[in-house]
Structure formats: structure tokens, C-alpha cells
Design a protein around this motif. Structure first.
Motif, PDB file in Angstrom:
ATOM      1  N   LEU A 169      31.181   3.463   2.259  1.00 14.53           N
ATOM      2  CA  LEU A 169      31.979   3.375   1.040  1.00 14.53           C
ATOM      3  C   LEU A 169      32.949   4.546   0.919  1.00 14.53           C
ATOM      4  O   LEU A 169      34.111   4.352   0.553  1.00 14.53           O
ATOM      5  N   THR A 170      32.469   5.757   1.214  1.00 16.48           N
ATOM      6  CA  THR A 170      33.333   6.930   1.168  1.00 16.48           C
ATOM      7  C   THR A 170      32.878   7.950   2.208  1.00 16.48           C
ATOM      8  O   THR A 170      31.697   7.994   2.581  1.00 16.48           O
ATOM      9  N   ILE A 171      33.833   8.746   2.674  1.00 16.31           N
ATOM     10  CA  ILE A 171      33.550   9.951   3.454  1.00 16.31           C
ATOM     11  C   ILE A 171      34.311  11.073   2.770  1.00 16.31           C
ATOM     12  O   ILE A 171      35.549  11.061   2.731  1.00 16.31           O
ATOM     13  N   ARG A 228      42.516   5.660   9.609  1.00 14.75           N
ATOM     14  CA  ARG A 228      42.640   5.465   8.165  1.00 14.75           C
ATOM     15  C   ARG A 228      42.366   6.772   7.444  1.00 14.75           C
ATOM     16  O   ARG A 228      41.435   7.505   7.782  1.00 14.75           O
ATOM     17  N   LYS A 229      43.181   7.077   6.420  1.00 17.74           N
ATOM     18  CA  LYS A 229      42.914   8.255   5.608  1.00 17.74           C
ATOM     19  C   LYS A 229      41.618   8.062   4.828  1.00 17.74           C
ATOM     20  O   LYS A 229      41.315   6.958   4.352  1.00 17.74           O
ATOM     21  N   LYS A 234      37.981   4.260  -0.713  1.00 19.64           N
ATOM     22  CA  LYS A 234      37.469   3.838  -2.017  1.00 19.64           C
ATOM     23  C   LYS A 234      37.723   2.359  -2.274  1.00 19.64           C
ATOM     24  O   LYS A 234      36.863   1.644  -2.795  1.00 19.64           O
ATOM     25  N   ASP A 235      38.891   1.877  -1.935  1.00 23.25           N
ATOM     26  CA  ASP A 235      39.254   0.477  -2.175  1.00 23.25           C
ATOM     27  C   ASP A 235      39.115  -0.384  -0.931  1.00 23.25           C
ATOM     28  O   ASP A 235      39.417  -1.577  -0.964  1.00 23.25           O
ATOM     29  N   ASN A 236      38.665   0.220   0.173  1.00 27.54           N
ATOM     30  CA  ASN A 236      38.605  -0.517   1.443  1.00 27.54           C
ATOM     31  C   ASN A 236      37.457   0.037   2.293  1.00 27.54           C
ATOM     32  O   ASN A 236      37.697   0.823   3.216  1.00 27.54           O
ATOM     33  N   PRO A 237      36.202  -0.356   2.028  1.00 23.33           N
ATOM     34  CA  PRO A 237      35.059   0.174   2.784  1.00 23.33           C
ATOM     35  C   PRO A 237      35.191  -0.097   4.281  1.00 23.33           C
ATOM     36  O   PRO A 237      35.861  -1.043   4.703  1.00 23.33           O
TER      37      PRO A 237
END
Length: 288
Positions: A169-171, A228-229, A234-237
Motif C-alpha cells: 500500500l505504501t513505502i 514509480r515514485k 497511495k492511490d495505486n498499490p
């Protein structure tokens, strides 16, 4: 063409690891007792699954290279091989970093070796009854069921394409110093760090044409992963994260020196069991 190049690279990898492993010192005789013949060779077997293993991360292991962050979720078997290949490695190879759900095991592989024991390039497709659970269930969930792919299966098990069961989901990456004018100590650097891995497996498996037919069934094309940044997660797991990944800085810090970075992963639940997954943050230092 890309899938052909992928298979060629796999075969070259097999040959290389065969040479390396044969040059390493033998294991103790006590470990060799009653070992099946198939366990002592490097072998190719094909399946209708693109992945070698579906993994559940357990510990983030970070290092640095070319002033960027390198991370992995290797199993202990694969890390032993890496330490053989790199005598300067300081990684904690005794620490298990992921649970690997492999498509088969050496005992089931034995009968294929007995049918065709000549050499590694004598590839045989595995029978569905020899595909293990829960690998099969995760492969079916992600649509990884219909492209015949060769797999390297040798002394240390599956050594190629291993992907994460849980979505990322996030890094989040923070630093112990001011990185630049807009990123003071302790703030997230997500907008100046790119995530990178080798292949875009998820989109490869999910891609369909205008009538709903999966394109990979006919084309076999797979694209390299587009970096990917971290701020875009957040909007694109991220689905089907590979067992090795790079975190690439957009630019260096404003002042030279040694910087310590903390990397925190947030995973979604297991898609089949709904079990949550939490990984402790990990740190790595880089000299700029």
C-alpha cells in the motif's frame, strides 16, 4: 520476442549458477545422506505458472549500491547462494526474510529426473497433481495459470521469479538529517524516490483485449517494470512485488556526508486468508 529473451536469460542464469555451485565447497557428508538424486542437480521444469514462488515477507533486509537503496525478501536458501557469489556480502543471511510458497518440492521433482536425467535443458512440464498448495490457490487468484514457462530447480530450490502475496500500500522513507531545503530531518522523501523492480508481472497477468481475452495467453509479451515514485503508491498499490527491489533517489542530498534512511512498508491483507501483515521498519546508511 521479450518472452524469448526472458527464457534465454533464464537459461544463462542456470548455466552460471551451475558453474558457481559446482565450484563451491561441498556440504558435510551428514547433509548428503539419503538426499534424492534430483536434489543434487540443476534442472529445468516447466509449468503453466509464471511465478516460481508466492512469498510472504517477514523482515526487510536493506543494503546500498551506487548511492541508492537495495532491498530484498530472500529465503535463507537463496541468501546462502548470494553469499557464495559475493564474498564481501555482510547481509544477515541466517535471518529468514520471507516465507516461500513454492510450486513444488524436491521429492515431487524426483520422478521427473528419473524420466529424463540427461541434463538441465531436458525440460518436462510438471503434472498438476504435483503443484503444491497454497501456491496453486495464489496463482489462480492472480490469474497466473496459462503460460508455459521454464523454471530453474536446483540444489538451493527456486532461484528466479518470486512475487509477494500481499499488495504494497505504501513505502515511506525518512532520513535522520536534512536532505534538502524541502525535506528536513524526519519528513518523508517519497516524492523524490522511485521504486524499481525487474518485471511488471501483475499487469502482464491482468492485461486483456477488448473482448476480455487475456493477452498474455497469445502474445507472451512482458514489459520491464516502469519505475514509480513512492508518493504515487497511495492511490495505486503495488501488486506482485518481486523478492528484490531498488529505491532510487531523484537527486543527492544538498550536503555531502553519511545519511541514515528508515524504510517502512505498509501491506494490505493476504487476499485469500485476509490475515494482516506487518513488517518492522528497516534502516540503511549511505555515503554521499
Amino acid at each position: 520476442m521479450k518472452i524469448i529473451l526472458f527464457k534465454i536469460k533464464l537459461l544463462l542464469f542456470v548455466v552460471f549458477t551451475t558453474i558457481i555451485l559446482s565450484s563451491c565447497e561441498d556440504k558435510s557428508s551428514s547433509e548428503d545422506v539419503d538426499r534424492p538424486k534430483a536434489y543434487n542437480i540443476d534442472y529445468l521444469i516447466s509449468t503453466r505458472y509464471f511465478a516460481d514462488s508466492y512469498i510472504t515477507p517477514e523482515k526487510a533486509n536493506l543494503s546500498s549500491d551506487y548511492k541508492n537503496i537495495i532491498g530484498h525478501w530472500y529465503s535463507i536458501e537463496l541468501k546462502k547462494l548470494i553469499c557464495k557469489l559475493d564474498s564481501t556480502s555482510t547481509e544477515d543471511y541466517k535471518q529468514e526474510d520471507a516465507k516461500y510458497n513454492k510450486f513444488t518440492d524436491v521429492n515431487r521433482l524426483q520422478k521427473y529426473y528419473e524420466k529424463n536425467p540427461i541434463y538441465i535443458f531436458n525440460e518436462i512440464e510438471i503434472e498438476e497433481t504435483d503443484v503444491l498448495s497454497p501456491f496453486k490457490e495464489y496463482a489462480e487468484y492472480y490469474g497466473d495459470t496459462a503460460h508455459i514457462v521454464p523454471h530453474f530447480f536446483g540444489e538451493l530450490g527456486h532461484l528466479h521469479h518470486n512475487v509477494c502475496i500481499n499488495p504494497v500500500l505504501t513505502i515511506d522513507v525518512t532520513c535522520n538529517k536534512d536532505f534538502d531545503a524541502t525535506h528536513p530531518k524526519g519528513t518523508k522523501l517519497n516524492d523524490i524516490i522511485y521504486y524499481e523492480q525487474h518485471l511488471d508481472t501483475y499487469n502482464y497477468l491482468q492485461n486483456k483485449d477488448n473482448i476480455g481475452q487475456k493477452l498474455y495467453l497469445g502474445s507472451g509479451d512482458i514489459e520491464e517494470f516502469t519505475p514509480r515514485k513512492l508518493s504515487d503508491f497511495k492511490d495505486n498499490p503495488l501488486y506482485l512485488m518481486e523478492s528484490e527491489y531498488h529505491l532510487i533517489f531523484e537527486h543527492e542530498p544538498i550536503e555531502p556526508g553519511t545519511y541514515e534512511f528508515t524504510v517502512k512498508f505498509t501491506f494490505g491483507p493476504d487476499p485469500l486468508t485476509n490475515e494482516p501483515l506487518e513488517i518492522a521498519p528497516a534502516t540503511v546508511s549511505i555515503d554521499f
